[in-house]
Design a protein around this motif. Structure first.
Motif, PDB file in Angstrom:
ATOM      1  N   CYS A  13      -5.830 -12.449   7.787  1.00  0.00           N
ATOM      2  CA  CYS A  13      -6.707 -12.733   7.770  1.00  0.00           C
ATOM      3  C   CYS A  13      -7.295 -14.397   6.949  1.00  0.00           C
ATOM      4  O   CYS A  13      -8.243 -14.665   7.724  1.00  0.00           O
ATOM      5  CB  CYS A  13      -8.052 -11.538   7.445  1.00  0.00           C
ATOM      6  N   ARG A  14      -7.051 -14.355   6.015  1.00  0.00           N
ATOM      7  CA  ARG A  14      -7.131 -15.474   5.285  1.00  0.00           C
ATOM      8  C   ARG A  14      -6.380 -16.484   5.756  1.00  0.00           C
ATOM      9  O   ARG A  14      -6.924 -17.188   5.797  1.00  0.00           O
ATOM     10  CB  ARG A  14      -6.964 -14.965   3.464  1.00  0.00           C
ATOM     11  N   ALA A  15      -5.335 -16.505   6.576  1.00  0.00           N
ATOM     12  CA  ALA A  15      -4.452 -17.426   7.040  1.00  0.00           C
ATOM     13  C   ALA A  15      -5.298 -17.856   8.555  1.00  0.00           C
ATOM     14  O   ALA A  15      -5.107 -18.769   8.545  1.00  0.00           O
ATOM     15  CB  ALA A  15      -3.034 -17.181   7.273  1.00  0.00           C
ATOM     16  N   ALA A  16      -6.074 -16.462   9.286  1.00  0.00           N
ATOM     17  CA  ALA A  16      -6.126 -17.226  10.357  1.00  0.00           C
ATOM     18  C   ALA A  16      -7.603 -17.564  10.071  1.00  0.00           C
ATOM     19  O   ALA A  16      -7.400 -19.070  11.027  1.00  0.00           O
ATOM     20  CB  ALA A  16      -6.194 -16.041  11.062  1.00  0.00           C
ATOM     21  N   ALA A  17      -8.337 -17.284   9.395  1.00  0.00           N
ATOM     22  CA  ALA A  17      -9.795 -18.283   9.344  1.00  0.00           C
ATOM     23  C   ALA A  17     -10.205 -17.580   7.570  1.00  0.00           C
ATOM     24  O   ALA A  17     -11.130 -16.923   7.131  1.00  0.00           O
ATOM     25  CB  ALA A  17     -10.304 -17.308   9.330  1.00  0.00           C
ATOM     26  N   PRO A  18      -9.443 -19.023   7.054  1.00  0.00           N
ATOM     27  CA  PRO A  18      -9.495 -19.205   5.923  1.00  0.00           C
ATOM     28  C   PRO A  18     -11.256 -19.521   5.088  1.00  0.00           C
ATOM     29  O   PRO A  18     -11.075 -18.924   4.342  1.00  0.00           O
ATOM     30  CB  PRO A  18      -8.893 -20.024   4.902  1.00  0.00           C
ATOM     31  N   THR A  19     -11.663 -20.205   6.049  1.00  0.00           N
ATOM     32  CA  THR A  19     -13.306 -20.167   5.595  1.00  0.00           C
ATOM     33  C   THR A  19     -13.827 -19.125   5.229  1.00  0.00           C
ATOM     34  O   THR A  19     -15.224 -18.819   5.065  1.00  0.00           O
ATOM     35  CB  THR A  19     -13.655 -21.905   6.470  1.00  0.00           C
ATOM     36  N   VAL A  20     -13.670 -17.881   6.721  1.00  0.00           N
ATOM     37  CA  VAL A  20     -15.262 -16.758   6.568  1.00  0.00           C
ATOM     38  C   VAL A  20     -14.230 -15.981   5.629  1.00  0.00           C
ATOM     39  O   VAL A  20     -14.973 -15.333   5.414  1.00  0.00           O
ATOM     40  CB  VAL A  20     -14.058 -16.411   7.826  1.00  0.00           C
ATOM     41  N   PHE A  21     -12.593 -15.843   5.245  1.00  0.00           N
ATOM     42  CA  PHE A  21     -12.949 -14.266   5.119  1.00  0.00           C
ATOM     43  C   PHE A  21     -11.065 -14.768   3.380  1.00  0.00           C
ATOM     44  O   PHE A  21     -10.813 -16.104   3.079  1.00  0.00           O
ATOM     45  CB  PHE A  21     -11.213 -14.123   5.330  1.00  0.00           C
ATOM     46  N   GLY A  22     -11.770 -14.569   2.696  1.00  0.00           N
ATOM     47  CA  GLY A  22     -11.565 -14.320   1.176  1.00  0.00           C
ATOM     48  C   GLY A  22     -10.989 -12.808   0.702  1.00  0.00           C
ATOM     49  O   GLY A  22     -10.635 -12.371   1.101  1.00  0.00           O
ATOM     50  N   ASP A  26      -9.057  -7.940  -6.599  1.00  0.00           N
ATOM     51  CA  ASP A  26      -8.211  -6.627  -6.991  1.00  0.00           C
ATOM     52  C   ASP A  26      -7.816  -7.091  -5.492  1.00  0.00           C
ATOM     53  O   ASP A  26      -6.260  -6.577  -5.203  1.00  0.00           O
ATOM     54  CB  ASP A  26      -8.480  -5.219  -6.218  1.00  0.00           C
ATOM     55  N   GLY A  27      -7.429  -8.590  -4.825  1.00  0.00           N
ATOM     56  CA  GLY A  27      -6.995  -8.786  -3.701  1.00  0.00           C
ATOM     57  C   GLY A  27      -7.061  -8.346  -2.451  1.00  0.00           C
ATOM     58  O   GLY A  27      -6.733  -8.629  -1.315  1.00  0.00           O
ATOM     59  N   TRP A  28      -7.924  -7.710  -2.205  1.00  0.00           N
ATOM     60  CA  TRP A  28      -8.891  -6.857  -0.536  1.00  0.00           C
ATOM     61  C   TRP A  28      -9.906  -8.259   0.000  1.00  0.00           C
ATOM     62  O   TRP A  28     -10.113  -8.458  -1.001  1.00  0.00           O
ATOM     63  CB  TRP A  28      -9.238  -5.280  -1.454  1.00  0.00           C
ATOM     64  N   VAL A  29      -9.992  -7.438   1.351  1.00  0.00           N
ATOM     65  CA  VAL A  29     -10.703  -8.790   2.256  1.00  0.00           C
ATOM     66  C   VAL A  29     -12.011  -8.501   1.515  1.00  0.00           C
ATOM     67  O   VAL A  29     -12.350  -7.621   1.094  1.00  0.00           O
ATOM     68  CB  VAL A  29     -10.589  -7.854   2.987  1.00  0.00           C
ATOM     69  N   ARG A  30     -12.213  -9.836   1.285  1.00  0.00           N
ATOM     70  CA  ARG A  30     -13.814 -10.183   1.310  1.00  0.00           C
ATOM     71  C   ARG A  30     -14.454 -11.335   2.321  1.00  0.00           C
ATOM     72  O   ARG A  30     -13.802 -12.055   2.252  1.00  0.00           O
ATOM     73  CB  ARG A  30     -13.950 -10.675  -0.344  1.00  0.00           C
ATOM     74  N   VAL A  31     -15.416 -11.004   2.789  1.00  0.00           N
ATOM     75  CA  VAL A  31     -15.632 -12.058   3.716  1.00  0.00           C
ATOM     76  C   VAL A  31     -16.869 -13.535   3.354  1.00  0.00           C
ATOM     77  O   VAL A  31     -17.670 -12.368   2.115  1.00  0.00           O
ATOM     78  CB  VAL A  31     -17.186 -11.359   5.390  1.00  0.00           C
ATOM     79  N   ILE A  32     -16.243 -14.321   3.013  1.00  0.00           N
ATOM     80  CA  ILE A  32     -17.548 -14.946   2.509  1.00  0.00           C
ATOM     81  C   ILE A  32     -18.191 -16.325   3.780  1.00  0.00           C
ATOM     82  O   ILE A  32     -19.595 -17.128   2.794  1.00  0.00           O
ATOM     83  CB  ILE A  32     -16.067 -16.286   1.771  1.00  0.00           C
ATOM     84  N   ASP A  33     -17.955 -16.145   4.305  1.00  0.00           N
ATOM     85  CA  ASP A  33     -19.207 -16.479   5.978  1.00  0.00           C
ATOM     86  C   ASP A  33     -19.187 -15.565   6.596  1.00  0.00           C
ATOM     87  O   ASP A  33     -18.839 -15.506   7.693  1.00  0.00           O
ATOM     88  CB  ASP A  33     -18.532 -17.706   6.171  1.00  0.00           C
ATOM     89  N   PRO A  34     -20.665 -14.487   6.740  1.00  0.00           N
ATOM     90  CA  PRO A  34     -20.426 -13.547   7.859  1.00  0.00           C
ATOM     91  C   PRO A  34     -21.291 -14.038   8.606  1.00  0.00           C
ATOM     92  O   PRO A  34     -21.399 -13.469   9.849  1.00  0.00           O
ATOM     93  CB  PRO A  34     -21.517 -12.825   6.688  1.00  0.00           C
ATOM     94  N   HIS A  35     -21.779 -15.113   9.281  1.00  0.00           N
ATOM     95  CA  HIS A  35     -21.973 -15.802  10.044  1.00  0.00           C
ATOM     96  C   HIS A  35     -21.850 -17.228  10.701  1.00  0.00           C
ATOM     97  O   HIS A  35     -21.651 -17.965  10.326  1.00  0.00           O
ATOM     98  CB  HIS A  35     -24.050 -16.493  10.089  1.00  0.00           C
TER      99      HIS A  35
END
Length: 67
Positions: A13-22, A26-35
């Motif tokens: 997810c971070r590779a495909a959309a690095p400005t949206v997912f971080g 602990d290394g788990w996915v986090r939404v950094i841009d929800p919109h």
């Protein structure tokens, strides 16, 4: 939306959309841009589709799931 508690931390997810997912501490996915802007939709859908655990759900502005 991303369900972090079910994340496998593959990083697709971070590779495909690095400005949206971080990732969280602990290394788990986090939404950094929800919109994200509409021009990122293809990247966000790629991120969703690349998730081996299928923990990413994408909704339009009206809250309808983009399957």
């Amino acid at each position: 939306m991303a369900r972090s508690q079910q994340c496998a931390a593959s990083g697709g997810c971070r590779a495909a959309a690095p400005t949206v997912f971080g990732k969280d501490e602990d290394g788990w996915v986090r939404v950094i841009d929800p919109h994200p802007s509409p021009d990122l939709l293809e990247d966000v859908l790629e991120a969703r589709d690349s998730c081996p655990m299928a923990v990413i759900d994408v909704y339009d502005a009206k809250g309808v799931s983009l399957v």
